[in-house]
Design an enzyme around this catalytic site. Structure first.
Site, PDB file in Angstrom:
ATOM      1  N   TYR A  95       0.888  -1.697   0.081  1.00 38.06           N
ATOM      2  CA  TYR A  95       0.409   0.153  -0.188  1.00 38.06           C
ATOM      3  C   TYR A  95       0.907   1.258   0.423  1.00 38.06           C
ATOM      4  CZ  TYR A  95      -2.503   3.903   1.378  1.00 38.06           C
ATOM      5  OH  TYR A  95      -3.879   4.976   2.001  1.00 38.06           O
ATOM      6  N   GLU A 123      -2.759   8.041  -4.313  1.00 36.61           N
ATOM      7  CA  GLU A 123      -3.500   6.612  -3.381  1.00 36.61           C
ATOM      8  C   GLU A 123      -2.927   5.534  -4.965  1.00 36.61           C
ATOM      9  OE1 GLU A 123      -5.871   4.985  -0.400  1.00 36.61           O
ATOM     10  OE2 GLU A 123      -7.285   3.972  -2.256  1.00 36.61           O
TER      11      GLU A 123
END
Length: 387
Positions: free
Chosen positions: A109, A197
């Protein structure tokens, strides 16, 4: 403003962030044409909506042949995809992203966000990629790496190394990770983003890094600086009432309650929604007409509130400063005359020209209920809607 994954990847590619080969398709035939350019199978077909959790809802599927591309794209296109972010009503899928399959060794992530508490830009990274980062933060917060960057000095090599080594990347991936973070930071700052993101960022068996997913949110207040982003706006993904409100520079968010409310000032609007809930009712919207609103803006705000069929009562809560109470009252009267108000209205106003405003409303002949303060207003509107 939110954009689709395929649009975010266009910007990633522009800024040198590596992405899988792929393209968007609006039909089964287009999906097959894209798949034919990717050099083999499997390929991934991904629904394009403004929401996360697409894979869990069946919106991301593998296809191992051209026939499977047709069947998978046929299932996804036109489906109403329900995820934890869409709500039970879901979103209609009108396009898919078709990408090459990858030999994934590790999912990570990675994001860059603005942190208001520290007034800094933060790199957030975790080895727990491909999962809901909120769940990771709640259950295993130690797995989240945070690297704080002073926006005045910008990103430095040690920021990138701190994130890269925190992710326990192999030596061959350290330099590419450093380059990726520098490029993502440039993208974040250049486009006034509020979020960039990648979930997941993948490390392949060949030890290359690629952004398997891409999400970018932009600060609406800075869009005037980025005219090239206008084409990225997808009105199909926005609430029709919010689109209408944006035409009049109104800050409006549609909610699922039954009490429409009109307030001047975001903080006061939030407090108004809280006290409506406290009184046992549910707000149908957030509407901040702003301190510089005029009668026409108030009229349009009123019309938009009334166009929501769920609204059973309206609470007007105005503190007259820049927006004088008499200007508000004139806007309410004009809106009532043009739209024909058929729901009860509770009005609480204080501040500049409050007596003139109250007189305008009293002389209007409208069926209005006055309130002495905000608590009284919330109580009365809650009783009206049967809370």
């Amino acid at each position: 403003m939110k954009i689709h994954e395929y649009q975010a990847k266009t910007l990633f590619e522009r800024f040198g962030v590596p992405i899988p080969k792929g393209a968007v398709a609006f039909s089964v035939e287009e999906a097959q044409k894209v798949a034919a350019t990717l050099g083999g199978f499997p390929v991934v077909v991904k629904a394009q909506i403004h929401a996360g959790g697409r894979g869990k809802g069946g919106g991301v599927q593998l296809a191992r042949s051209m026939d499977e591309v047709a069947s998978v794209a046929g299932r996804i296109l036109g489906m109403t995809l329900v995820t934890h972010q869409t709500g039970p009503q879901g979103r209609l899928v009108k396009k898919v992203l078709v990408e090459q399959g990858l030999n994934i060794a590790k999912e990570l992530y990675l994001s860059i966000i603005a942190d208001r508490a520290s007034a800094q830009i933060v790199i957030m990274a975790s080895e727990a990629g491909g999962m809901d980062i909120e769940a990771v933060a709640e259950q295993t917060p130690e797995k989240i790496i945070k690297v704080y960057i002073n926006p005045l000095t910008g990103i430095q090599s040690y920021h990138c190394l701190q994130a890269a080594y925190g992710l326990k990347l192999p030596d061959a991936a350290i330099k590419p990770m450093t380059q990726m973070l520098n490029n993502l930071y440039k993208l974040f700052v250049s486009y006034d983003a509020s979020l960039v993101e990648i979930n997941p960022l993948v490390l392949t068996a060949e030890q290359t890094l690629l952004a398997l997913d891409a999400k970018i949110n932009f600060d609406d207040n800075a869009l005037f600086r980025h005219k090239d982003l206008a084409d990225f706006r997808d009105l199909d993904e926005e609430d029709p009432l919010e689109i209408e409100a944006s035409k009049f520079n109104l800050n409006y968010i549609n909610l699922d309650g039954n009490v429409g409310n009109m307030v001047n000032g975001a903080g006061l609007a939030m407090a108004t929604m809280d006290i409506i809930k406290l009184a046992g009712a549910r707000p149908a919207n957030f509407l901040d007409v702003g301190g510089g609103a005029n009668a026409e803006m108030v009229e349009n705000g009123f019309r938009i509130i009334l166009s929501d069929p769920n609204v059973k009562g309206i609470l007007i809560n105005i503190f007259g400063g820049i927006l004088r109470c008499d200007v508000l009252a004139e806007g309410v009267v004009k809106a009532a005359q043009k739209t024909g108000i058929k729901v009860p209205v509770v009005v609480r106003m204080e501040g500049t020209n409050v007596e003139q405003g109250r007189k305008i409303l009293a002389d209007s002949g409208l069926n209005l209920t006055g309130a002495v303060d905000l608590k009284d207003a919330a109580k009365k509107v809650a009783q009206i809607v049967g809370a």
